[in-house]
Design a protein around this motif. Structure first.
Motif, PDB file in Angstrom:
ATOM      1  N   MET A   1       0.973  -1.029   0.028  1.00 41.96           N
ATOM      2  CA  MET A   1      -0.022   0.414  -0.402  1.00 41.96           C
ATOM      3  C   MET A   1       0.373   1.090  -0.441  1.00 41.96           C
ATOM      4  N   GLN A   2       0.541   2.072  -0.915  1.00 40.04           N
ATOM      5  CA  GLN A   2       1.011   3.444  -0.635  1.00 40.04           C
ATOM      6  C   GLN A   2       0.281   5.022  -0.080  1.00 40.04           C
ATOM      7  N   ILE A   3       0.926   5.070   0.179  1.00 41.80           N
ATOM      8  CA  ILE A   3       0.383   6.920   0.818  1.00 41.80           C
ATOM      9  C   ILE A   3       1.109   8.026   0.651  1.00 41.80           C
ATOM     10  N   ARG A   4      -0.331   8.850   0.563  1.00 39.87           N
ATOM     11  CA  ARG A   4       0.893  10.500   0.115  1.00 39.87           C
ATOM     12  C   ARG A   4       0.827  11.416   1.432  1.00 39.87           C
ATOM     13  N   ILE A   5       2.126  12.154   1.867  1.00 40.11           N
ATOM     14  CA  ILE A   5       2.006  13.215   2.600  1.00 40.11           C
ATOM     15  C   ILE A   5       2.547  14.024   1.727  1.00 40.11           C
ATOM     16  N   SER A   6       1.357  15.493   1.912  1.00 38.37           N
ATOM     17  CA  SER A   6       1.268  16.332   1.249  1.00 38.37           C
ATOM     18  C   SER A   6       1.565  17.828   2.491  1.00 38.37           C
ATOM     19  N   TRP A   7       2.072  19.156   2.053  1.00 39.20           N
ATOM     20  CA  TRP A   7       2.062  19.612   3.031  1.00 39.20           C
ATOM     21  C   TRP A   7       2.816  21.271   2.148  1.00 39.20           C
ATOM     22  N   PRO A   8       2.531  21.993   2.361  1.00 36.53           N
ATOM     23  CA  PRO A   8       2.691  23.181   1.744  1.00 36.53           C
ATOM     24  C   PRO A   8       3.696  23.497   0.578  1.00 36.53           C
ATOM     25  N   ALA A   9       5.552  22.608   1.105  1.00 41.15           N
ATOM     26  CA  ALA A   9       6.677  23.057   1.147  1.00 41.15           C
ATOM     27  C   ALA A   9       6.744  21.774   0.120  1.00 41.15           C
ATOM     28  N   GLY A  10       5.675  20.393   0.314  1.00 40.41           N
ATOM     29  CA  GLY A  10       6.721  19.308  -0.929  1.00 40.41           C
ATOM     30  C   GLY A  10       5.344  18.772  -0.251  1.00 40.41           C
ATOM     31  N   HIS A  11       6.068  17.069  -1.279  1.00 43.34           N
ATOM     32  CA  HIS A  11       5.556  16.047  -0.093  1.00 43.34           C
ATOM     33  C   HIS A  11       6.408  15.105  -0.617  1.00 43.34           C
ATOM     34  N   VAL A  12       5.923  13.306  -0.055  1.00 44.34           N
ATOM     35  CA  VAL A  12       6.414  12.129  -0.071  1.00 44.34           C
ATOM     36  C   VAL A  12       5.304  11.403   0.074  1.00 44.34           C
ATOM     37  N   THR A  13       6.171  10.026  -0.604  1.00 51.13           N
ATOM     38  CA  THR A  13       5.170   9.558  -0.496  1.00 51.13           C
ATOM     39  C   THR A  13       5.928   7.692  -0.237  1.00 51.13           C
ATOM     40  N   ALA A  14       5.014   7.081   0.249  1.00 53.55           N
ATOM     41  CA  ALA A  14       5.541   5.956   1.974  1.00 53.55           C
ATOM     42  C   ALA A  14       4.588   4.566   1.068  1.00 53.55           C
ATOM     43  N   THR A  15       5.327   3.624   1.484  1.00 53.06           N
ATOM     44  CA  THR A  15       5.055   2.208   1.018  1.00 53.06           C
ATOM     45  C   THR A  15       4.921   1.862   2.315  1.00 53.06           C
ATOM     46  N   LEU A  16       3.631   1.770   2.768  1.00 50.06           N
ATOM     47  CA  LEU A  16       3.505   1.011   3.798  1.00 50.06           C
ATOM     48  C   LEU A  16       3.271  -0.702   3.346  1.00 50.06           C
ATOM     49  N   ASP A  17       3.911  -1.338   4.919  1.00 45.62           N
ATOM     50  CA  ASP A  17       3.761  -2.819   5.139  1.00 45.62           C
ATOM     51  C   ASP A  17       2.126  -3.017   5.156  1.00 45.62           C
ATOM     52  N   GLU A  18       1.639  -4.474   5.261  1.00 42.05           N
ATOM     53  CA  GLU A  18       0.483  -5.086   5.383  1.00 42.05           C
ATOM     54  C   GLU A  18       0.590  -4.919   7.407  1.00 42.05           C
ATOM     55  N   THR A  19       0.188  -4.739   7.958  1.00 42.48           N
ATOM     56  CA  THR A  19      -0.030  -4.779   9.530  1.00 42.48           C
ATOM     57  C   THR A  19      -1.547  -3.821   9.783  1.00 42.48           C
ATOM     58  N   PRO A  20      -1.442  -5.053  11.468  1.00 44.90           N
ATOM     59  CA  PRO A  20      -2.934  -4.271  12.456  1.00 44.90           C
ATOM     60  C   PRO A  20      -3.157  -2.921  11.878  1.00 44.90           C
ATOM     61  N   THR A  21      -1.965  -1.898  12.365  1.00 51.25           N
ATOM     62  CA  THR A  21      -1.796  -0.328  12.284  1.00 51.25           C
ATOM     63  C   THR A  21      -1.729   0.433  11.037  1.00 51.25           C
ATOM     64  N   SER A  22      -1.714  -0.513   9.159  1.00 56.00           N
ATOM     65  CA  SER A  22      -1.213  -0.247   8.488  1.00 56.00           C
ATOM     66  C   SER A  22      -2.702   0.266   7.936  1.00 56.00           C
ATOM     67  N   ARG A  23      -2.981  -0.908   8.251  1.00 61.63           N
ATOM     68  CA  ARG A  23      -5.271  -1.261   7.772  1.00 61.63           C
ATOM     69  C   ARG A  23      -5.945  -0.368   8.518  1.00 61.63           C
ATOM     70  N   ALA A  24      -5.359   0.488   9.901  1.00 57.88           N
ATOM     71  CA  ALA A  24      -6.483   0.969  10.511  1.00 57.88           C
ATOM     72  C   ALA A  24      -5.769   2.047  10.170  1.00 57.88           C
ATOM     73  N   LEU A  25      -4.971   2.543   9.735  1.00 61.19           N
ATOM     74  CA  LEU A  25      -4.494   3.775   9.022  1.00 61.19           C
ATOM     75  C   LEU A  25      -5.211   3.999   7.823  1.00 61.19           C
ATOM     76  N   ALA A  26      -5.217   3.454   6.847  1.00 59.78           N
ATOM     77  CA  ALA A  26      -5.779   3.300   6.037  1.00 59.78           C
ATOM     78  C   ALA A  26      -7.461   3.353   5.562  1.00 59.78           C
ATOM     79  N   GLY A  27      -7.881   2.674   6.240  1.00 57.01           N
ATOM     80  CA  GLY A  27      -9.402   2.995   6.526  1.00 57.01           C
ATOM     81  C   GLY A  27      -9.266   4.228   7.311  1.00 57.01           C
ATOM     82  N   ALA A  28      -8.967   5.059   8.260  1.00 56.88           N
ATOM     83  CA  ALA A  28      -8.892   6.869   8.747  1.00 56.88           C
ATOM     84  C   ALA A  28      -9.272   7.582   6.732  1.00 56.88           C
ATOM     85  N   LEU A  29      -8.193   7.054   5.903  1.00 59.80           N
ATOM     86  CA  LEU A  29      -7.846   8.330   4.981  1.00 59.80           C
ATOM     87  C   LEU A  29      -8.715   8.662   4.186  1.00 59.80           C
TER      88      LEU A  29
END
Length: 124
Positions: A1-29
């Motif tokens: 799973m990949q997420i994008r994190i953005s702020w006024p001066a830029g952005h990054v992407t991140a690759t997340l592993d399959e974990t209970p926490t990453s699934r909880a986060l994905a459900g909140a996005l």
């Protein structure tokens, strides 16, 4: 799973592993939060509230995507924090490890405390 994190001066992407926490986060996005900085770490609150996982870590590599369960916050270290020993990335307390920033995590150095920060899933 990949997420994008953005702020006024830029952005990054991140690759997340399959974990209970990453699934909880994905459900909140997507989420919008207010960035805070602590040394060379960016963190911000999320609506997710997962439990501390058995393999939680306090010292991580730069660019690790971590979840600080005590503050329901994503923690994105890219260098030393005020409690680091030497050049290590030492988080405030053990955090769930979700994955890694893609590319150079030092891009996070342009985040300023108080910046709006947005996290969203990247389409496959």
């Amino acid at each position: 799973m990949q997420i994008r994190i953005s702020w006024p001066a830029g952005h990054v992407t991140a690759t997340l592993d399959e974990t209970p926490t990453s699934r909880a986060l994905a459900g909140a996005l997507p989420i919008v939060s207010t960035a805070r900085t602590w040394g060379e770490e960016v963190y911000f609150e999320t609506p997710a509230s997962p439990a501390l996982e058995a393999d939680a870590q306090q010292v991580v590599d730069p660019g690790t995507v971590a979840f600080w369960t005590e503050g329901d916050a994503l923690a994105l270290p890219y260098g030393p924090t005020p409690i680091s020993r030497g050049d290590e990335c030492r988080l405030a307390s053990p955090c769930n490890v979700l994955g890694r920033i893609d590319g150079d995590p030092r891009a996070l150095a342009t985040v300023r405390s108080g910046d709006p920060i947005r996290v969203e899933l990247v389409s496959a």
